[in-house]
Write an enzyme that holds these catalytic residues in place. Structure first.
Site, short mmCIF file in Angstrom:
data_model
loop_
_atom_site.label_atom_id
_atom_site.label_comp_id
_atom_site.label_asym_id
_atom_site.label_seq_id
_atom_site.Cartn_x
_atom_site.Cartn_y
_atom_site.Cartn_z
CG ASN A 11 -1.70 1.23 1.44
OD1 ASN A 11 -1.81 2.05 0.53
ND2 ASN A 11 -2.27 1.40 2.63
CD1 TRP A 12 3.56 1.11 -2.85
CD2 TRP A 12 3.31 2.15 -4.82
NE1 TRP A 12 4.20 0.37 -3.80
CE2 TRP A 12 4.07 0.98 -5.02
CE3 TRP A 12 3.03 2.96 -5.93
CZ2 TRP A 12 4.56 0.61 -6.29
CZ3 TRP A 12 3.50 2.58 -7.18
CH2 TRP A 12 4.25 1.42 -7.34
CE LYS A 13 -0.22 3.36 4.73
NZ LYS A 13 -0.21 3.48 6.20
CG HIS A 98 -5.99 1.98 5.03
ND1 HIS A 98 -5.57 2.92 5.95
CD2 HIS A 98 -4.96 1.11 4.89
CE1 HIS A 98 -4.35 2.61 6.36
NE2 HIS A 98 -3.96 1.52 5.73
CD GLU A 100 -3.11 5.65 6.64
OE1 GLU A 100 -3.08 5.73 5.40
OE2 GLU A 100 -2.18 5.16 7.31
CD GLU A 170 -3.75 -2.51 7.26
OE1 GLU A 170 -2.62 -2.72 6.82
OE2 GLU A 170 -4.39 -1.48 7.01
N GLY A 176 2.10 2.15 10.87
CA GLY A 176 3.08 3.23 10.77
C GLY A 176 3.78 3.57 12.08
CB SER A 214 4.69 -1.96 12.22
OG SER A 214 4.35 -0.61 12.47
N GLY A 235 2.67 -1.17 4.34
CA GLY A 235 2.78 0.24 3.97
C GLY A 235 4.22 0.64 3.74
N GLY A 236 4.83 1.26 4.75
CA GLY A 236 6.18 1.82 4.65
C GLY A 236 7.20 0.87 4.03
P1 PGA Z 1 2.60 0.22 7.69
O1 PGA Z 1 1.15 0.50 7.03
O2 PGA Z 1 3.10 -1.07 7.11
O3 PGA Z 1 3.43 1.41 7.26
O4 PGA Z 1 2.40 0.15 9.16
C1 PGA Z 1 0.25 -0.57 6.78
C2 PGA Z 1 -1.02 -0.02 6.16
O5 PGA Z 1 -1.42 1.09 6.49
O6 PGA Z 1 -1.65 -0.70 5.33
#
Ligand code: PGA
Length: 269
Positions: A11-13, A98, A100, A170, A176, A214, A235-236
């Site tokens: 997930n590149w956001k 998600h 967010e 999640e 994050g 994470s 994500g990251g």
């Molecule tokens: P993260 O994000 O791996 O940076 O914690 C995961 C996500 O939001 O899908």
């Protein structure tokens, strides 16, 4: 035989221009050449979807949108992109709900359910994200919150739909933060999600449940080794192509242990 093939999704956001996204795909594809038995996807921003889908065309790399509109296929909804448009851009699926989106854009369970419906009707694979906040976990309400989120989705699905959906657990406090859930927490929640699903749709539903929050190349195998974890939403640690490729390889290190621990109906099949 029930088959739950592993799935790793980046997930590149809100990262990567079209040019950066294409450079990423060029670097990632050779790394995936030897890979077997695992589905891989990335979720770029909307503006990069069709270029990335074209660049990935024919390769074992799927492309997912990070969201779809709750309405569609067209209409007076300024700023929205429908599931049909995402499909036309060449995507195989979409992330839905998600944390967010829930937190910053006010997406309720009802909105998440409507978006899931739109994605299914457009022929996309929805990855629906669920998870409790830190306060909810600390107050002992985690299982109840996630079950509520899950049932809100399930209520609008037929048995056939239930086979065409992926759930990502999640926990909000793990996203994050560098503080992933423990394998014990993940396994307990995934088991719960699977048992609710099986009670609603039967044991043949073979739901895939991803862990997210994470996940790194260092810890991914701790999760993929668990009997009820079918992959990861990252994500990251998905933002660098070589780092993501390394994470994908490490995710397979967990696979033999998982195979051994899987219920006999799957191992025997
Ligand atoms: P993260 O994000 O791996 O940076 O914690 C995961 C996500 O939001 O899908």
């Amino acid at each position: 035989m029930l088959m739950r093939s592993p799935l790793i999704v980046g997930n590149w956001k809100m990262h990567k221009t079209v040019a950066e996204a294409l450079g990423y795909v060029t670097a990632l594809l050779p790394q995936l050449a030897e890979l077997r038995g695992c589905d891989i996807a990335v979720a770029p921003v909307f503006t990069a979807l069709s270029s990335v889908a074209a660049a990935a065309g024919g390769a074992p790399l799927q492309v997912f949108a990070q969201d779809v509109a709750a309405e569609g296929p067209t209409g007076a909804f300024t700023g929205e992109v429908s599931a049909e448009m995402v499909k036309e851009a060449g995507c195989q699926g979409a992330l839905i709900g998600h944390s967010e989106r829930r937190r910053y854009y006010g997406e309720t369970d009802a909105v998440v359910s409507a978006k899931t419906r739109r994605a299914l009707d457009a022929g996309l694979l929805p990855i629906v994200c669920l998870g409790e906040t830190l306060a909810e976990r600390e107050s002992g309400a985690a299982l109840e919150v996630v079950e509520r989120q899950l049932r809100a989705i399930a209520d609008a699905l037929t048995e056939d739909d239930a086979r065409r959906i992926v759930i990502a657990y999640e926990p909000v406090w793990a996203i994050g933060t560098g503080r992933a859930a423990t394998p014990e927490i993940a396994q307990a929640m995934h088991r719960q999600i699977r048992s609710v699903w099986e009670a609603l749709f039967g044991a043949g539903a073979a739901l895939r449940v991803l862990y997210g929050g994470s996940v790194t190349a260092e810890n991914v195998a701790d999760f993929t080794a668990l009997p009820d974890v079918d992959g990861a939403l990252v994500g990251g640690a998905s933002l660098s192509p070589l780092g993501f490729a390394q994470l994908i390889r490490q995710s397979q290190a967990g696979a033999p242990a998982r195979q051994a621990a899987k219920p006999s109906r799957e191992a025997d099949g």
